[in-house]
Design an enzyme around this catalytic site. Structure first.
Site, PDB file in Angstrom:
ATOM      1  N   LEU A 152       1.031  -0.899  -0.095  1.00 54.75           N
ATOM      2  CA  LEU A 152       0.006  -0.329  -0.274  1.00 54.75           C
ATOM      3  C   LEU A 152       0.719   1.303   0.447  1.00 54.75           C
ATOM      4  O   LEU A 152       1.764   1.391   0.511  1.00 54.75           O
ATOM      5  CB  LEU A 152      -0.962   0.102   1.140  1.00 54.75           C
ATOM      6  CG  LEU A 152      -1.321  -1.143   1.274  1.00 54.75           C
ATOM      7  CD1 LEU A 152      -3.465  -1.198   2.354  1.00 54.75           C
ATOM      8  CD2 LEU A 152      -2.949  -1.205   0.266  1.00 54.75           C
ATOM      9  N   HIS A 153       0.865   2.083  -0.630  1.00 49.71           N
ATOM     10  CA  HIS A 153       0.835   3.980  -1.004  1.00 49.71           C
ATOM     11  C   HIS A 153      -0.562   4.730  -0.765  1.00 49.71           C
ATOM     12  O   HIS A 153      -1.474   3.689  -0.437  1.00 49.71           O
ATOM     13  CB  HIS A 153       2.164   3.714  -1.943  1.00 49.71           C
ATOM     14  CG  HIS A 153       0.812   3.533  -3.283  1.00 49.71           C
ATOM     15  ND1 HIS A 153      -0.103   4.141  -3.957  1.00 49.71           N
ATOM     16  CD2 HIS A 153       1.219   2.263  -4.311  1.00 49.71           C
ATOM     17  CE1 HIS A 153      -0.140   3.418  -4.535  1.00 49.71           C
ATOM     18  NE2 HIS A 153       0.047   2.595  -5.796  1.00 49.71           N
ATOM     19  N   GLY A 186      -2.019   6.626  -2.333  1.00 47.46           N
ATOM     20  CA  GLY A 186      -2.259   6.221  -3.626  1.00 47.46           C
ATOM     21  C   GLY A 186      -3.747   5.494  -2.739  1.00 47.46           C
ATOM     22  O   GLY A 186      -4.960   5.967  -2.541  1.00 47.46           O
ATOM     23  N   HIS A 187      -4.054   4.133  -2.513  1.00 49.48           N
ATOM     24  CA  HIS A 187      -4.531   3.240  -1.943  1.00 49.48           C
ATOM     25  C   HIS A 187      -5.397   3.650  -0.345  1.00 49.48           C
ATOM     26  O   HIS A 187      -6.402   3.675  -0.111  1.00 49.48           O
ATOM     27  CB  HIS A 187      -3.626   2.426  -1.875  1.00 49.48           C
ATOM     28  CG  HIS A 187      -3.072   1.064  -2.602  1.00 49.48           C
ATOM     29  ND1 HIS A 187      -1.578   1.282  -2.697  1.00 49.48           N
ATOM     30  CD2 HIS A 187      -3.737   0.451  -3.271  1.00 49.48           C
ATOM     31  CE1 HIS A 187      -1.570   0.322  -3.133  1.00 49.48           C
ATOM     32  NE2 HIS A 187      -3.095  -0.131  -4.535  1.00 49.48           N
ATOM     33  N   GLN A 246      -5.836 -11.849 -13.043  1.00 48.31           N
ATOM     34  CA  GLN A 246      -5.689 -10.683 -14.287  1.00 48.31           C
ATOM     35  C   GLN A 246      -4.075 -10.327 -14.766  1.00 48.31           C
ATOM     36  O   GLN A 246      -3.769  -9.601 -15.491  1.00 48.31           O
ATOM     37  CB  GLN A 246      -6.037  -9.558 -13.203  1.00 48.31           C
ATOM     38  CG  GLN A 246      -5.243  -9.090 -11.934  1.00 48.31           C
ATOM     39  CD  GLN A 246      -5.870  -7.917 -11.291  1.00 48.31           C
ATOM     40  OE1 GLN A 246      -6.800  -8.097 -10.518  1.00 48.31           O
ATOM     41  NE2 GLN A 246      -5.145  -6.895 -11.465  1.00 48.31           N
ATOM     42  N   GLY A 254      -9.435   3.928  -7.722  1.00 52.32           N
ATOM     43  CA  GLY A 254      -8.238   5.511  -7.925  1.00 52.32           C
ATOM     44  C   GLY A 254      -8.432   5.337  -9.691  1.00 52.32           C
ATOM     45  O   GLY A 254      -8.804   4.362 -10.601  1.00 52.32           O
ATOM     46  N   SER A 266       2.479   0.925  -6.716  1.00 52.75           N
ATOM     47  CA  SER A 266       2.951  -0.181  -5.978  1.00 52.75           C
ATOM     48  C   SER A 266       3.868  -0.845  -7.072  1.00 52.75           C
ATOM     49  O   SER A 266       5.399  -0.871  -6.616  1.00 52.75           O
ATOM     50  CB  SER A 266       2.377  -1.608  -6.300  1.00 52.75           C
ATOM     51  OG  SER A 266       1.047  -1.721  -4.822  1.00 52.75           O
TER      52      SER A 266
HETATM   53  P1  AMP Z   1      -3.835  -1.965  -7.197  1.00 57.25           P
HETATM   54  O1  AMP Z   1      -3.362  -2.555  -5.184  1.00 57.25           O
HETATM   55  O2  AMP Z   1      -2.605  -1.081  -7.925  1.00 57.25           O
HETATM   56  O3  AMP Z   1      -4.504  -3.127  -7.813  1.00 57.25           O
HETATM   57  O4  AMP Z   1      -4.338  -1.094  -6.574  1.00 57.25           O
HETATM   58  C1  AMP Z   1      -5.794  -0.876  -5.973  1.00 57.25           C
HETATM   59  C2  AMP Z   1      -6.427   0.466  -6.294  1.00 57.25           C
HETATM   60  O5  AMP Z   1      -5.759   1.649  -5.561  1.00 57.25           O
HETATM   61  C3  AMP Z   1      -7.471   0.322  -7.831  1.00 57.25           C
HETATM   62  O6  AMP Z   1      -8.410   1.443  -7.168  1.00 57.25           O
HETATM   63  C4  AMP Z   1      -6.522   1.899  -7.800  1.00 57.25           C
HETATM   64  O7  AMP Z   1      -7.014   2.583  -8.945  1.00 57.25           O
HETATM   65  C5  AMP Z   1      -5.747   2.921  -7.075  1.00 57.25           C
HETATM   66  N1  AMP Z   1      -4.640   3.412  -7.430  1.00 57.25           N
HETATM   67  C6  AMP Z   1      -4.009   2.987  -7.151  1.00 57.25           C
HETATM   68  N2  AMP Z   1      -2.270   4.159  -7.673  1.00 57.25           N
HETATM   69  C7  AMP Z   1      -3.556   5.402  -7.266  1.00 57.25           C
HETATM   70  C8  AMP Z   1      -2.688   6.904  -7.044  1.00 57.25           C
HETATM   71  N3  AMP Z   1      -1.702   6.323  -6.695  1.00 57.25           N
HETATM   72  N4  AMP Z   1      -4.302   7.454  -6.773  1.00 57.25           N
HETATM   73  C9  AMP Z   1      -6.019   7.351  -6.027  1.00 57.25           C
HETATM   74  N5  AMP Z   1      -5.844   5.530  -5.983  1.00 57.25           N
HETATM   75  C10 AMP Z   1      -4.922   5.015  -7.053  1.00 57.25           C
END
Ligand code: AMP
Length: 282
Positions: A33-34, A36-37, A61, A147, A186
């Site tokens: 997690l960062h 954005g999450h 996926q 996101g 990530s």
């Molecule tokens: P992921 O772990 O990459 O599958 O992302 C999980 C959720 O976090 C998805 O809805 C992504 O679109 C969202 N997300 C990832 N990176 C960002 C970001 N930089 N800003 C906003 N949401 C994000």
């Protein structure tokens, strides 16, 4: 924060939360997690009585030559971050519990899945739609948070939710960026220091095209050329696609390419070996 890994136990637990009249917000992630999450978790926390985050690196996926095995994982750190944001439940299932022996059902969202990333990652959005549909069924959430960073994914999920009468409301949250504009991801952890610098080229290209559009450029082809030119000047970057597409349908911009309504500028590029995506809506 409660932690559960069994899909059926999680479903039963959350059904009781719903029956008690509490609203549920769901934040699906693949972990590592960062900010954005965490921005999604904060929004969910602000809008719901009960917040569920899921962490599942969904194998269906990933293509055969993609980074499933190498995908960064750090469940200890993720748990602490979610706890600090006030999440109520972390759902982190095993792949073998999500995809039981003989699993044979999938959710294919045609049309919007086939463009942009879909051309380069066949099957990717079917994997996404299938797992998100499962997460929706398990969580029974009132709202689910995604996101805008993964723009096409939001279009696919909204279309699936509409087409299949899924009762969960889909909330799209803005892309969170580093100070230099790079969208948090990530996968940024794969970048070597010189690649990390080069990676800012995506946002620079998108910003230049947005400025051009805001200054009156109405030709989609010219916006694409501008983005290609900027990315082409970065030696560590290889472009996969650069497009200006209808923001709702992801379809091409009319036959003469003149922009009339909202348009998504969307990019995918490799920086070294790392594939990054980004977008802006203008
Ligand atoms: P992921 O772990 O990459 O599958 O992302 C999980 C959720 O976090 C998805 O809805 C992504 O679109 C969202 N997300 C990832 N990176 C960002 C970001 N930089 N800003 C906003 N949401 C994000």
């Amino acid at each position: 924060m409660k932690i559960l890994s069994s899909p059926s136990e999680t479903q039963a637990f959350l059904r009781n939360i719903s029956r008690a009249g509490r609203t549920i917000g769901l934040v699906p992630t693949m972990g590592c997690l960062h900010n954005g999450h965490l921005s999604l978790v904060r929004r969910a926390r602000a809008e719901n009585d009960f917040v569920v985050a899921s962490i599942f690196v969904n194998p269906t996926q990933f293509g055969p030559s993609e980074d499933l095995a190498a995908y960064p994982r750090n469940i200890g750190r993720d748990t602490a971050l979610l706890e600090a944001e006030g999440a109520d439940l972390l759902f982190c299932p095993q792949s073998s519990d999500m995809y039981l022996q003989g699993f044979s059902t999938s959710v294919a969202v045609s049309d919007v899945s086939e463009r942009l990333c879909g051309e380069f990652r066949p099957g990717h959005f079917t994997g996404v739609a299938t797992v998100v549909c499962k997460l929706f069924n398990i969580a029974g959430a009132d709202k689910a948070y995604f996101g805008a960073k993964d723009y096409q994914q939001t279009v696919v999920i909204r279309r699936m939710a509409r087409d299949l009468n899924i009762g969960t409301e889909i909330i799209i949250c803005p892309t969170v960026r580093e100070a230099d504009g790079l969208a948090m991801s990530s996968r940024n952890s794969y970048l070597a220091p010189d690649e990390r610098k080069a990676a800012t080229v995506l946002y620079r290209a998108l910003s230049a095209a947005r400025n051009a559009a805001e200054n009156g450029e109405r030709n989609a082809g010219n916006l694409v050329l501008l983005m290609r030119e900027i990315i082409g000047a970065e030696p560590l970057a290889t472009i996969e696609y650069a497009e200006a597409a209808d923001a709702d349908t992801l379809g091409p911009i009319g036959s003469i390419g003149e922009i009339a309504g909202p348009v998504v500028l969307a990019l995918a590029a490799r920086i070294g070996k790392t594939r990054l995506i980004d977008n802006l809506v203008v």
